[in-house]
Design an enzyme around this catalytic site. Structure first.
Site, mmCIF file in Angstrom:
data_model
loop_
_atom_site.group_PDB
_atom_site.id
_atom_site.type_symbol
_atom_site.label_atom_id
_atom_site.label_comp_id
_atom_site.label_asym_id
_atom_site.label_seq_id
_atom_site.Cartn_x
_atom_site.Cartn_y
_atom_site.Cartn_z
ATOM 1 C CB ALA A 65 49.687 34.771 41.825
ATOM 2 N N GLY A 108 50.314 35.605 46.852
ATOM 3 C CA GLY A 108 51.687 35.278 46.456
ATOM 4 C C GLY A 108 52.696 36.297 46.965
ATOM 5 C CD GLU A 111 51.218 31.943 48.741
ATOM 6 O OE1 GLU A 111 50.963 32.588 47.701
ATOM 7 O OE2 GLU A 111 50.778 30.813 48.946
ATOM 8 C CD GLU A 131 46.310 33.206 48.281
ATOM 9 O OE1 GLU A 131 45.841 33.478 49.405
ATOM 10 O OE2 GLU A 131 47.538 33.256 48.021
HETATM 11 N N1 CAA Z 1 46.810 40.527 39.933
HETATM 12 C C1 CAA Z 1 46.662 41.326 38.866
HETATM 13 N N2 CAA Z 1 46.401 42.656 38.968
HETATM 14 C C2 CAA Z 1 46.302 43.189 40.205
HETATM 15 C C3 CAA Z 1 46.457 42.404 41.372
HETATM 16 C C4 CAA Z 1 46.728 41.013 41.201
HETATM 17 N N3 CAA Z 1 46.949 40.191 42.242
HETATM 18 N N4 CAA Z 1 46.302 43.196 42.440
HETATM 19 C C5 CAA Z 1 46.065 44.430 41.975
HETATM 20 N N5 CAA Z 1 46.071 44.429 40.625
HETATM 21 C C6 CAA Z 1 45.842 45.558 39.709
HETATM 22 C C7 CAA Z 1 44.366 45.937 39.686
HETATM 23 O O1 CAA Z 1 43.643 45.119 38.808
HETATM 24 C C8 CAA Z 1 44.460 47.380 39.211
HETATM 25 O O2 CAA Z 1 44.672 47.397 37.820
HETATM 26 P P1 CAA Z 1 43.697 48.293 36.857
HETATM 27 O O3 CAA Z 1 44.004 49.703 37.277
HETATM 28 O O4 CAA Z 1 44.175 47.942 35.493
HETATM 29 O O5 CAA Z 1 42.305 47.891 37.188
HETATM 30 C C9 CAA Z 1 45.759 47.900 39.864
HETATM 31 O O6 CAA Z 1 46.493 46.719 40.209
HETATM 32 C C10 CAA Z 1 45.513 48.675 41.133
HETATM 33 O O7 CAA Z 1 44.723 47.865 42.000
HETATM 34 P P2 CAA Z 1 43.381 48.401 42.712
HETATM 35 O O8 CAA Z 1 42.707 49.449 41.871
HETATM 36 O O9 CAA Z 1 42.574 47.209 43.086
HETATM 37 O O10 CAA Z 1 44.021 49.111 44.003
HETATM 38 P P3 CAA Z 1 43.301 49.363 45.417
HETATM 39 O O11 CAA Z 1 44.244 50.248 46.153
HETATM 40 O O12 CAA Z 1 41.901 49.778 45.234
HETATM 41 O O13 CAA Z 1 43.273 47.919 46.122
HETATM 42 C C11 CAA Z 1 44.211 45.783 46.785
HETATM 43 C C12 CAA Z 1 44.462 47.301 46.503
HETATM 44 C C13 CAA Z 1 43.323 45.665 48.034
HETATM 45 C C14 CAA Z 1 45.567 45.170 47.053
HETATM 46 C C15 CAA Z 1 43.519 45.140 45.573
HETATM 47 O O14 CAA Z 1 44.227 45.471 44.400
HETATM 48 C C16 CAA Z 1 43.425 43.638 45.659
HETATM 49 O O15 CAA Z 1 42.579 43.119 46.383
HETATM 50 N N6 CAA Z 1 44.269 42.922 44.869
HETATM 51 C C17 CAA Z 1 44.200 41.480 44.755
HETATM 52 C C18 CAA Z 1 44.718 40.796 46.006
HETATM 53 C C19 CAA Z 1 44.621 39.290 45.862
HETATM 54 O O16 CAA Z 1 43.542 38.745 45.778
HETATM 55 N N7 CAA Z 1 45.760 38.605 45.848
HETATM 56 C C20 CAA Z 1 45.817 37.152 45.725
HETATM 57 C C21 CAA Z 1 46.045 36.773 44.303
HETATM 58 S S1 CAA Z 1 45.911 35.023 44.034
HETATM 59 C C22 CAA Z 1 47.400 34.370 44.524
HETATM 60 O O17 CAA Z 1 48.292 35.076 44.958
HETATM 61 C C23 CAA Z 1 47.542 32.875 44.374
HETATM 62 C C24 CAA Z 1 48.722 32.271 45.004
HETATM 63 O O18 CAA Z 1 48.751 31.970 46.185
HETATM 64 C C25 CAA Z 1 49.889 31.968 44.222
#
Ligand code: CAA
Length: 257
Positions: A65, A108, A111, A131
C-alpha cells in the site's frame, strides 16, 4: 480507456492488466484501486474474456500500500472511511485471475497477489508482509490469506519479522503454484489463462467457486456445495458436448452454456 496507473491489454480471450506506477514500485494508492475496479469491471462484462492476468513490472509486482498516502492518516480517518476495504471487491472477481509476480510483492502487493486465484512467480519474486516494520500490521488480508496459504508457522514468521521469502521458499510453502524463469513469466501466465478461457465458462466459474468455498466453510458444507454445483453442470449443453467429444475422440466445441 486510458488509465493513469494501469496498462490494460487483451490477448485473445485473456485480459492482461499491468500495474504501472514505476516511480513508486507500483505502490497501491486510491487511484490504482479505483482503476483496477474499472478494469476488472470491463473484463467481467466482456463475454469474450474468459480469464485475467494481473502483473506488475520486472522489479515489482507491487511494493505494498502507498506509505506516502497513508502516513498522514489518523484513526478517525481510517475508521470512518473503512480504509482499504474497497480491495474486498477485487478479491470477489468472478472470472479467474492469475497473478504473475516478478520482483517485490510486499505488504498490500503480496495481499493483492493472494486475492488472485493462483500465483505464478518469476524466479526473481520476493514475497513478504513487512507492515510490522512500519508500526502496523497487514490490512488487506495478509494475516488471514497468508495463514491459510502457508500455515501458522510460516505466516507468523513472515508477519512478525517482516522478512521476505524468495520464489523457491514461496513455492515450497504453497503460496505460489509454479516458479518460472523471469523472461517466461508473462508467456506462461497468458498460456495458463488462455487454457482456462478455452474451457466451458460455467464449469470454470463453478470450479473457482467450489475451491474458494473450501477456505470459508466446514468440510461437510463444502462437500455439499461442491456436489450441488457438480449436479447443476449436468444441465449445461457443454457437459453433453465435453463428454461426447471425449467418447468420439475429438476436441469439444464449448458454447459456454
Ligand atoms: N509506498 C510508497 N512508495 C513506495 C513504496 C510504498 N509501499 N515502496 C517503494 N516506494 C517508493 C520509494 O519511496 C521510492 O520513491 P522515491 O524515489 O521518491 O524515494 C521508490 O518507490 C523506489 O523505492 P526504493 O528506493 O526504496 O527502492 P529499493 O530498490 O531501494 O527498495 C523495497 C525496494 C525494498 C521494495 C523498498 O522500496 C521498500 O521497502 N518498500 C516498502 C515496502 C513496504 O513496507 N510495504 C508495505 C507497505 S504497508 C501495507 O502494504 C499495508 C497493508 O497491508 C495494506
Amino acid at each position: 480507456m486510458a488509465y493513469e496507473t494501469l496498462i490494460v491489454e487483451t490477448h485473445g480471450p485473456v485480459g492482461l492488466i499491468r500495474l504501472n506506477r514505476p516511480q513508486a514500485l507500483n505502490a497501491l494508492n486510491s487511484t490504482v484501486l479505483a482503476e483496477l475496479k474499472l478494469a476488472y469491471g470491463a473484463f467481467h462484462v466482456d463475454e469474450a474474456i474468459g480469464a485475467i492476468v494481473l502483473t506488475g513490472s520486472e522489479k515489482a509486482f507491487a511494493a505494498g500500500a502507498d506509505i506516502k498516502e497513508m502516513q498522514p492518516l489518523d484513526f478517525a480517518d481510517v475508521y470512518k472511511s473503512d480504509f482499504i476495504s474497497g480491495w474486498d471487491e477485487i478479491a470477489k472477481a468472478r472470472k479467474p485471475v492469475i497473478a504473475a509476480v516478478s520482483g517485490f510483492a510486499l505488504g498490500g502487493g503480496c495481499e493483492l497477489a493472494m486475492m488472485c486465484d493462483f500465483i505464478i512467480a518469476a524466479d526473481t519474486a520476493k514475497f513478504g508482509q513487512p507492515e510490522i516494520t512500519l508500526g502496523i500490521i497487514p490490512g488487506m488480508g495478509g494475516s488471514q490469506r497468508l495463514t491459510r496459504a502457508v500455515g501458522k508457522a510460516k505466516a507468523m514468521d513472515l508477519v512478525l519479522t517482516g522478512r521476505m521469502m524468495d520464489a523457491a521458499e514461496a513455492e515450497r510453502s504453497g503460496l505460489v503454484s509454479r516458479v518460472v524463469p523471469a523472461d517466461k513469466l508473462i508467456e506462461e501466465a497468458l498460456a495458463a489463462a488462455a487454457k482456462i478461457a478455452s474451457l466451458s465458462r460455467p464449469s470454470v466459474l463453478m470450479a473457482k467457486e467450489a475451491v474458494s468455498r473450501a477456505l470459508e466453510t466446514s468440510l461437510e458444507e463444502g462437500l455439499r456445495f461442491e456436489r450441488r454445483l457438480f449436479h447443476s453442470l449436468f444441465a449445461t449443453e457443454d457437459q453433453k458436448e465435453g463428454m461426447a467429444a471425449f467418447i468420439e475422440k475429438r476436441k469439444p466445441v464449448f458454447k459456454n452454456r
